[in-house]
Design an enzyme around this catalytic site. Sequence first.
Site: not given
Length: 325
Positions: A114, A207, A151, A289
Amino acid sequence: MSYVGPDFEPPQPPRSRRPLTVALAALVAAALLGWLVYQTVGGSGGSAAAGGASTSPAVSPSASAGRSAPSTGSPDPAPARSSPRDDAKPTPAATGPAGSGPLAGKVVVIDPGHNPGNFRHTTEINRTVDIGTSRKECDTTGTATNDGYPEAEFTLDVSHRLRTLLEQQGATVKLTHDRDEPPWGPCVDERARIGNAAHADAAVSIHADGSAAGNRGFHVILPGPVHAGGADTRPIVGPSRDLGERIAGNFVHATGSAPSNYLGGGTGLVTREDLGGLNLSTVPKVFIECGNMRDSKDAALLTSGAWRQKAAEGISEGIVSFLRG
Protein backbone atom coordinates in the site's frame (compact mmCIF):
# COMPACT_ATOMS: atom_id res chain seq x y z
CA MET A 1 -3.42 -6.54 4.20
CA SER A 2 -7.10 -7.36 4.23
CA TYR A 3 -8.55 -9.66 1.64
CA VAL A 4 -10.31 -6.97 -0.38
CA GLY A 5 -9.39 -5.32 -3.68
CA PRO A 6 -6.19 -6.01 -5.63
CA ASP A 7 -4.24 -8.88 -4.21
CA PHE A 8 -6.67 -9.01 -1.28
CA GLU A 9 -9.35 -11.58 -2.14
CA PRO A 10 -9.83 -14.71 -0.04
CA PRO A 11 -7.01 -17.21 -0.61
CA GLN A 12 -8.10 -20.43 -2.25
CA PRO A 13 -6.94 -23.79 -0.89
CA PRO A 14 -3.60 -24.60 -2.54
CA ARG A 15 -3.66 -27.39 -5.12
CA SER A 16 -0.74 -29.03 -3.47
CA ARG A 17 1.72 -28.36 -0.70
CA ARG A 18 4.91 -30.23 0.01
CA PRO A 19 6.31 -30.31 3.57
CA LEU A 20 8.73 -27.66 4.72
CA THR A 21 12.36 -28.52 5.04
CA VAL A 22 13.52 -30.27 8.21
CA ALA A 23 15.36 -27.15 9.30
CA LEU A 24 12.27 -24.98 8.90
CA ALA A 25 10.13 -27.49 10.76
CA ALA A 26 12.58 -27.49 13.65
CA LEU A 27 12.57 -23.70 13.79
CA VAL A 28 8.78 -23.58 13.72
CA ALA A 29 8.52 -26.19 16.48
CA ALA A 30 10.97 -24.27 18.65
CA ALA A 31 9.13 -21.02 18.02
CA LEU A 32 5.78 -22.55 18.86
CA LEU A 33 7.19 -23.71 22.20
CA GLY A 34 8.56 -20.24 22.84
CA TRP A 35 5.25 -18.70 21.82
CA LEU A 36 3.38 -20.84 24.34
CA VAL A 37 5.77 -19.61 27.03
CA TYR A 38 5.13 -16.05 25.81
CA GLN A 39 1.38 -16.57 26.19
CA THR A 40 1.92 -17.88 29.74
CA VAL A 41 4.23 -15.20 31.07
CA GLY A 42 2.75 -12.28 29.11
CA GLY A 43 5.59 -11.36 26.75
CA SER A 44 9.03 -12.23 25.42
CA GLY A 45 12.03 -10.41 24.12
CA GLY A 46 10.52 -7.05 25.06
CA SER A 47 7.99 -7.21 22.23
CA ALA A 48 4.71 -6.73 24.05
CA ALA A 49 6.36 -4.64 26.73
CA ALA A 50 7.55 -2.17 24.13
CA GLY A 51 4.43 -0.04 24.21
CA GLY A 52 2.07 -2.16 22.12
CA ALA A 53 -1.61 -1.57 21.54
CA SER A 54 -4.04 -1.78 24.43
CA THR A 55 -5.97 -5.01 24.80
CA SER A 56 -9.13 -2.89 25.03
CA PRO A 57 -8.56 -0.19 22.41
CA ALA A 58 -11.05 2.49 21.45
CA VAL A 59 -12.31 1.16 18.12
CA SER A 60 -13.01 3.52 15.26
CA PRO A 61 -16.23 3.04 13.25
CA SER A 62 -14.28 1.56 10.35
CA ALA A 63 -12.41 -0.85 12.60
CA SER A 64 -15.31 -1.99 14.75
CA ALA A 65 -16.51 -4.51 12.19
CA GLY A 66 -13.43 -6.69 12.91
CA ARG A 67 -13.24 -8.54 9.61
CA SER A 68 -12.66 -12.25 9.49
CA ALA A 69 -10.68 -14.14 6.91
CA PRO A 70 -12.01 -14.09 4.31
CA SER A 71 -13.89 -10.82 4.58
CA THR A 72 -16.21 -8.92 2.31
CA GLY A 73 -15.45 -5.29 3.07
CA SER A 74 -12.54 -2.91 3.49
CA PRO A 75 -11.98 -0.39 6.26
CA ASP A 76 -12.98 3.20 5.64
CA PRO A 77 -9.79 5.05 4.69
CA ALA A 78 -8.46 7.34 7.40
CA PRO A 79 -5.51 9.71 7.54
CA ALA A 80 -2.37 7.80 8.37
CA ARG A 81 -1.04 8.14 11.88
CA SER A 82 2.61 9.06 11.52
CA SER A 83 3.93 6.85 14.29
CA PRO A 84 2.80 4.11 16.69
CA ARG A 85 3.28 4.38 20.44
CA ASP A 86 6.72 2.81 20.31
CA ASP A 87 8.45 4.42 17.35
CA ALA A 88 11.98 3.10 17.77
CA LYS A 89 13.76 4.24 14.63
CA PRO A 90 15.78 2.07 12.25
CA THR A 91 19.50 2.09 12.89
CA PRO A 92 21.22 4.17 10.17
CA ALA A 93 23.21 2.09 7.72
CA ALA A 94 26.91 1.87 8.52
CA THR A 95 28.08 0.55 5.18
CA GLY A 96 31.33 0.63 3.33
CA PRO A 97 31.65 1.68 -0.32
CA ALA A 98 28.63 0.84 -2.45
CA GLY A 99 28.75 -2.75 -3.62
CA SER A 100 31.06 -4.01 -0.88
CA GLY A 101 30.09 -6.92 1.36
CA PRO A 102 28.92 -10.52 0.91
CA LEU A 103 25.85 -9.46 -1.11
CA ALA A 104 27.77 -7.23 -3.52
CA GLY A 105 26.21 -7.47 -6.97
CA LYS A 106 22.87 -8.73 -5.64
CA VAL A 107 19.69 -6.71 -6.23
CA VAL A 108 16.72 -6.88 -3.86
CA VAL A 109 13.40 -5.15 -4.47
CA ILE A 110 11.30 -4.39 -1.40
CA ASP A 111 7.63 -3.64 -1.95
CA PRO A 112 6.01 -1.85 1.03
CA GLY A 113 2.35 -2.88 0.90
CA HIS A 114 0.00 0.00 0.00
CA ASN A 115 0.99 3.66 0.27
CA PRO A 116 0.23 6.09 3.12
CA GLY A 117 -1.22 8.50 0.53
CA ASN A 118 -3.66 6.04 -1.03
CA PHE A 119 -6.61 7.27 1.06
CA ARG A 120 -6.31 10.67 -0.67
CA HIS A 121 -6.48 9.08 -4.12
CA THR A 122 -9.40 6.66 -4.04
CA THR A 123 -10.37 7.31 -7.66
CA GLU A 124 -6.90 6.45 -8.89
CA ILE A 125 -6.48 3.31 -6.79
CA ASN A 126 -9.96 2.00 -7.59
CA ARG A 127 -9.34 1.79 -11.33
CA THR A 128 -8.68 -1.73 -12.55
CA VAL A 129 -5.46 -3.07 -14.04
CA ASP A 130 -4.58 -6.27 -15.86
CA ILE A 131 -2.96 -8.85 -13.57
CA GLY A 132 -2.53 -11.42 -16.32
CA THR A 133 -5.38 -13.75 -15.40
CA SER A 134 -8.05 -11.09 -14.74
CA ARG A 135 -8.45 -7.46 -13.75
CA LYS A 136 -8.31 -6.02 -10.24
CA GLU A 137 -8.23 -2.62 -8.61
CA CYS A 138 -4.93 -0.78 -8.81
CA ASP A 139 -4.42 -0.85 -5.02
CA THR A 140 -6.23 -0.34 -1.70
CA THR A 141 -5.66 1.70 1.43
CA GLY A 142 -4.79 -1.44 3.42
CA THR A 143 -5.96 -2.23 6.93
CA ALA A 144 -5.11 -0.77 10.37
CA THR A 145 -5.03 -1.69 14.04
CA ASN A 146 -8.19 -1.01 16.01
CA ASP A 147 -6.61 2.14 17.44
CA GLY A 148 -5.61 3.50 14.06
CA TYR A 149 -2.03 2.48 13.21
CA PRO A 150 -2.16 2.00 9.40
CA GLU A 151 -0.77 -0.99 7.61
CA ALA A 152 0.84 1.38 5.08
CA GLU A 153 2.92 3.00 7.86
CA PHE A 154 3.89 -0.39 9.27
CA THR A 155 5.03 -1.74 5.90
CA LEU A 156 7.08 1.35 5.10
CA ASP A 157 8.80 1.28 8.50
CA VAL A 158 9.72 -2.41 8.22
CA SER A 159 10.88 -1.84 4.61
CA HIS A 160 13.23 0.95 5.70
CA ARG A 161 14.71 -1.27 8.41
CA LEU A 162 15.06 -4.14 5.95
CA ARG A 163 16.77 -1.91 3.38
CA THR A 164 19.32 -0.81 5.99
CA LEU A 165 20.15 -4.39 6.96
CA LEU A 166 20.58 -5.55 3.37
CA GLU A 167 22.65 -2.52 2.34
CA GLN A 168 24.96 -3.19 5.28
CA GLN A 169 25.80 -6.48 3.55
CA GLY A 170 26.42 -4.87 0.18
CA ALA A 171 23.13 -5.50 -1.62
CA THR A 172 21.61 -2.97 -3.98
CA VAL A 173 18.11 -2.33 -2.63
CA LYS A 174 15.21 -0.71 -4.47
CA LEU A 175 11.83 0.19 -2.97
CA THR A 176 8.74 0.25 -5.16
CA HIS A 177 7.71 3.48 -3.40
CA ASP A 178 8.92 5.58 -0.50
CA ARG A 179 6.67 7.94 1.47
CA ASP A 180 5.46 10.55 -1.06
CA GLU A 181 7.23 9.11 -4.09
CA PRO A 182 4.83 8.47 -5.74
CA PRO A 183 1.99 10.11 -3.72
CA TRP A 184 -0.23 7.02 -4.27
CA GLY A 185 0.27 3.47 -5.54
CA PRO A 186 2.02 2.31 -7.58
CA CYS A 187 -0.55 -0.14 -8.93
CA VAL A 188 0.02 -3.84 -8.34
CA ASP A 189 1.04 -4.48 -11.96
CA GLU A 190 3.63 -1.70 -11.82
CA ARG A 191 5.02 -3.06 -8.54
CA ALA A 192 5.75 -6.34 -10.30
CA ARG A 193 7.31 -4.55 -13.28
CA ILE A 194 9.66 -2.62 -10.98
CA GLY A 195 11.15 -5.88 -9.72
CA ASN A 196 11.33 -7.29 -13.23
CA ALA A 197 13.04 -4.20 -14.67
CA ALA A 198 15.60 -4.26 -11.85
CA HIS A 199 16.39 -7.93 -12.64
CA ALA A 200 16.02 -8.49 -8.92
CA ASP A 201 17.63 -11.56 -7.41
CA ALA A 202 14.79 -11.51 -4.86
CA ALA A 203 11.65 -9.42 -4.32
CA VAL A 204 9.57 -9.29 -1.14
CA SER A 205 6.26 -7.53 -0.56
CA ILE A 206 5.71 -6.49 3.08
CA HIS A 207 2.18 -6.59 4.55
CA ALA A 208 0.13 -7.07 7.71
CA ASP A 209 -3.25 -8.78 7.69
CA GLY A 210 -6.70 -7.50 8.66
CA SER A 211 -8.44 -10.64 9.88
CA ALA A 212 -10.68 -11.36 12.90
CA ALA A 213 -9.59 -11.05 16.51
CA GLY A 214 -8.11 -14.34 17.70
CA ASN A 215 -6.48 -15.00 14.35
CA ARG A 216 -2.76 -14.64 15.02
CA GLY A 217 0.64 -15.20 13.51
CA PHE A 218 2.46 -14.61 10.23
CA HIS A 219 2.27 -16.30 6.85
CA VAL A 220 4.33 -16.10 3.68
CA ILE A 221 2.43 -16.13 0.37
CA LEU A 222 4.04 -18.03 -2.50
CA PRO A 223 3.16 -17.81 -6.20
CA GLY A 224 1.26 -20.75 -7.63
CA PRO A 225 1.87 -22.03 -11.16
CA VAL A 226 0.01 -19.60 -13.41
CA HIS A 227 0.19 -19.54 -17.20
CA ALA A 228 -2.59 -17.38 -18.60
CA GLY A 229 -2.86 -14.04 -20.34
CA GLY A 230 0.24 -12.02 -19.54
CA ALA A 231 1.15 -14.13 -16.53
CA ASP A 232 3.63 -16.99 -16.45
CA THR A 233 4.96 -17.84 -13.01
CA ARG A 234 6.24 -21.30 -13.91
CA PRO A 235 9.95 -20.29 -13.96
CA ILE A 236 9.75 -18.62 -10.53
CA VAL A 237 7.58 -21.05 -8.56
CA GLY A 238 10.52 -23.17 -7.36
CA PRO A 239 12.93 -20.38 -6.38
CA SER A 240 10.10 -18.37 -4.82
CA ARG A 241 9.19 -21.32 -2.60
CA ASP A 242 12.83 -21.60 -1.54
CA LEU A 243 12.88 -17.87 -0.75
CA GLY A 244 9.59 -18.12 1.17
CA GLU A 245 10.66 -21.12 3.24
CA ARG A 246 13.90 -19.41 4.23
CA ILE A 247 12.08 -16.21 5.21
CA ALA A 248 9.48 -18.16 7.22
CA GLY A 249 12.11 -20.10 9.15
CA ASN A 250 14.20 -17.05 9.93
CA PHE A 251 11.15 -14.97 10.83
CA VAL A 252 10.18 -17.53 13.46
CA HIS A 253 13.71 -17.52 14.84
CA ALA A 254 14.10 -13.72 14.93
CA THR A 255 10.67 -12.71 16.25
CA GLY A 256 9.44 -15.74 18.20
CA SER A 257 6.12 -15.38 16.40
CA ALA A 258 4.22 -18.53 15.51
CA PRO A 259 2.97 -19.30 12.00
CA SER A 260 -0.61 -18.29 11.28
CA ASN A 261 -3.28 -20.19 13.20
CA TYR A 262 -5.90 -19.46 10.51
CA LEU A 263 -4.11 -19.97 7.18
CA GLY A 264 -1.45 -22.35 5.94
CA GLY A 265 -2.21 -25.32 8.18
CA GLY A 266 0.48 -24.32 10.68
CA THR A 267 3.25 -24.19 8.06
CA GLY A 268 3.39 -20.41 7.72
CA LEU A 269 3.15 -20.86 3.94
CA VAL A 270 0.19 -20.18 1.65
CA THR A 271 0.16 -20.61 -2.14
CA ARG A 272 -2.03 -18.30 -4.22
CA GLU A 273 -2.71 -17.77 -7.89
CA ASP A 274 -4.81 -14.58 -7.72
CA LEU A 275 -2.23 -11.92 -6.81
CA GLY A 276 -1.08 -9.54 -9.51
CA GLY A 277 2.14 -8.76 -7.66
CA LEU A 278 3.10 -12.44 -7.90
CA ASN A 279 1.42 -13.42 -11.17
CA LEU A 280 3.25 -10.75 -13.17
CA SER A 281 6.65 -11.24 -11.54
CA THR A 282 9.47 -12.75 -13.57
CA VAL A 283 11.85 -12.80 -10.59
CA PRO A 284 11.63 -14.85 -7.35
CA LYS A 285 9.04 -13.08 -5.21
CA VAL A 286 6.92 -13.64 -2.09
CA PHE A 287 4.57 -11.66 0.13
CA ILE A 288 4.81 -11.79 3.92
CA GLU A 289 1.87 -10.99 6.21
CA CYS A 290 3.77 -10.20 9.41
CA GLY A 291 0.77 -10.52 11.75
CA ASN A 292 -2.91 -9.63 12.17
CA MET A 293 -3.47 -5.94 12.90
CA ARG A 294 -7.02 -6.61 14.15
CA ASP A 295 -5.93 -8.92 16.96
CA SER A 296 -4.89 -6.97 20.07
CA LYS A 297 -1.97 -9.30 20.90
CA ASP A 298 -0.56 -9.20 17.38
CA ALA A 299 -1.19 -5.44 17.25
CA ALA A 300 0.92 -5.02 20.40
CA LEU A 301 3.82 -6.52 18.46
CA LEU A 302 3.21 -4.71 15.18
CA THR A 303 3.12 -1.32 16.93
CA SER A 304 6.42 -2.00 18.73
CA GLY A 305 9.49 -0.51 17.10
CA ALA A 306 11.65 -3.16 18.79
CA TRP A 307 9.51 -5.94 17.32
CA ARG A 308 9.48 -4.35 13.86
CA GLN A 309 13.28 -4.40 13.98
CA LYS A 310 13.16 -8.12 14.77
CA ALA A 311 10.73 -8.63 11.89
CA ALA A 312 13.11 -6.85 9.51
CA GLU A 313 15.99 -8.96 10.80
CA GLY A 314 14.09 -12.19 10.23
CA ILE A 315 13.12 -11.21 6.68
CA SER A 316 16.66 -10.02 5.96
CA GLU A 317 18.21 -13.25 7.24
CA GLY A 318 15.86 -15.25 5.04
CA ILE A 319 16.77 -13.20 1.97
CA VAL A 320 20.49 -13.45 2.74
CA SER A 321 20.21 -17.22 3.16
CA PHE A 322 18.44 -17.45 -0.21
CA LEU A 323 20.92 -15.24 -2.04
CA ARG A 324 23.96 -17.00 -0.63
CA GLY A 325 22.55 -20.45 -1.24
